[in-house]
Design a protein around this motif. Sequence first.
Motif, mmCIF file in Angstrom:
data_model
loop_
_atom_site.group_PDB
_atom_site.id
_atom_site.type_symbol
_atom_site.label_atom_id
_atom_site.label_comp_id
_atom_site.label_asym_id
_atom_site.label_seq_id
_atom_site.Cartn_x
_atom_site.Cartn_y
_atom_site.Cartn_z
ATOM 1 N N ALA A 28 -28.885 -17.212 -6.988
ATOM 2 C CA ALA A 28 -28.244 -18.531 -6.936
ATOM 3 C C ALA A 28 -26.978 -18.624 -7.795
ATOM 4 C CB ALA A 28 -29.236 -19.614 -7.363
ATOM 5 N N ASP A 29 -26.657 -17.582 -8.562
ATOM 6 C CA ASP A 29 -25.478 -17.627 -9.438
ATOM 7 C C ASP A 29 -24.189 -17.634 -8.625
ATOM 8 O OD1 ASP A 29 -27.074 -17.587 -11.676
ATOM 9 O OD2 ASP A 29 -26.675 -15.498 -12.188
ATOM 10 N N GLN A 30 -23.333 -18.603 -8.919
ATOM 11 C CA GLN A 30 -22.008 -18.658 -8.307
ATOM 12 C C GLN A 30 -20.976 -18.137 -9.302
ATOM 13 O OE1 GLN A 30 -21.615 -22.825 -7.268
ATOM 14 N NE2 GLN A 30 -22.491 -22.475 -5.238
ATOM 15 N N ASP A 31 -19.857 -17.699 -8.764
ATOM 16 C CA ASP A 31 -18.758 -17.248 -9.610
ATOM 17 C C ASP A 31 -18.023 -18.429 -10.221
ATOM 18 O OD1 ASP A 31 -18.954 -14.458 -9.399
ATOM 19 O OD2 ASP A 31 -17.970 -14.488 -7.436
ATOM 20 N N ASP A 32 -17.330 -18.161 -11.299
ATOM 21 C CA ASP A 32 -16.411 -19.110 -11.908
ATOM 22 C C ASP A 32 -15.261 -18.311 -12.499
ATOM 23 O OD1 ASP A 32 -16.687 -19.289 -15.223
ATOM 24 O OD2 ASP A 32 -18.362 -18.325 -14.195
ATOM 25 N N VAL A 83 -17.659 -29.490 -21.298
ATOM 26 C CA VAL A 83 -18.596 -29.075 -20.261
ATOM 27 C C VAL A 83 -19.752 -30.063 -20.174
ATOM 28 C CG1 VAL A 83 -20.333 -27.316 -19.704
ATOM 29 C CG2 VAL A 83 -18.054 -26.622 -20.420
ATOM 30 N N ASN A 84 -20.119 -30.422 -18.958
ATOM 31 C CA ASN A 84 -21.335 -31.190 -18.691
ATOM 32 C C ASN A 84 -22.277 -30.307 -17.885
ATOM 33 O OD1 ASN A 84 -20.298 -33.441 -19.949
ATOM 34 N ND2 ASN A 84 -19.633 -34.407 -18.070
ATOM 35 N N GLU A 106 -13.341 -27.102 -12.890
ATOM 36 C CA GLU A 106 -14.132 -26.145 -12.122
ATOM 37 C C GLU A 106 -15.603 -26.527 -12.207
ATOM 38 O OE1 GLU A 106 -14.528 -21.302 -11.715
ATOM 39 O OE2 GLU A 106 -13.514 -22.130 -13.463
ATOM 40 N N SER A 107 -16.355 -26.129 -11.210
ATOM 41 C CA SER A 107 -17.789 -26.394 -11.179
ATOM 42 C C SER A 107 -18.480 -25.187 -10.543
ATOM 43 C CB SER A 107 -18.049 -27.663 -10.354
ATOM 44 O OG SER A 107 -19.403 -28.004 -10.388
#
Length: 129
Positions: free
Chosen positions: A70-74, A123-124, A28-29
């Motif tokens: 700017a926060d996206q869901d994960d 995680v990167n 996921e990203s």
Amino acid sequence: MRILISLLSLVLFIPAITAPASAQQLKESYKALLSERDHFNSNGERLRTAAAIIRQDRANVHRFGIRDQADQDDVFFADMDNRAALEALIERGTSEPHAINRIVNGTALVRVDIYTGPRGPFVNVTVLD
């Protein structure tokens, strides 16, 4: 016949030893703006590590419903146990040191890539701005 069996065994065995044991795979990203409010925990204490700041950002999004534009869901960090493991996940990854410093010392737009690999998830983190 014995030579043919040996040759066939060798042909089948060589790809097995040259192929990667278990390749890493992007799970996921997501992107997130690590704003000033992500730099403080729920008690108002300043956070000192990139992992703690990213963890707070995900807690703000998933637990408290507080997000930056700017926060996206994960899905991965919706799980509280995965958020708790964030520091170890970052240590197993290969994030650039300047990215980590930038997160701790200011606000940053980041992309967080979550992988699975032979040693488990990692995680990167990449700074985008």
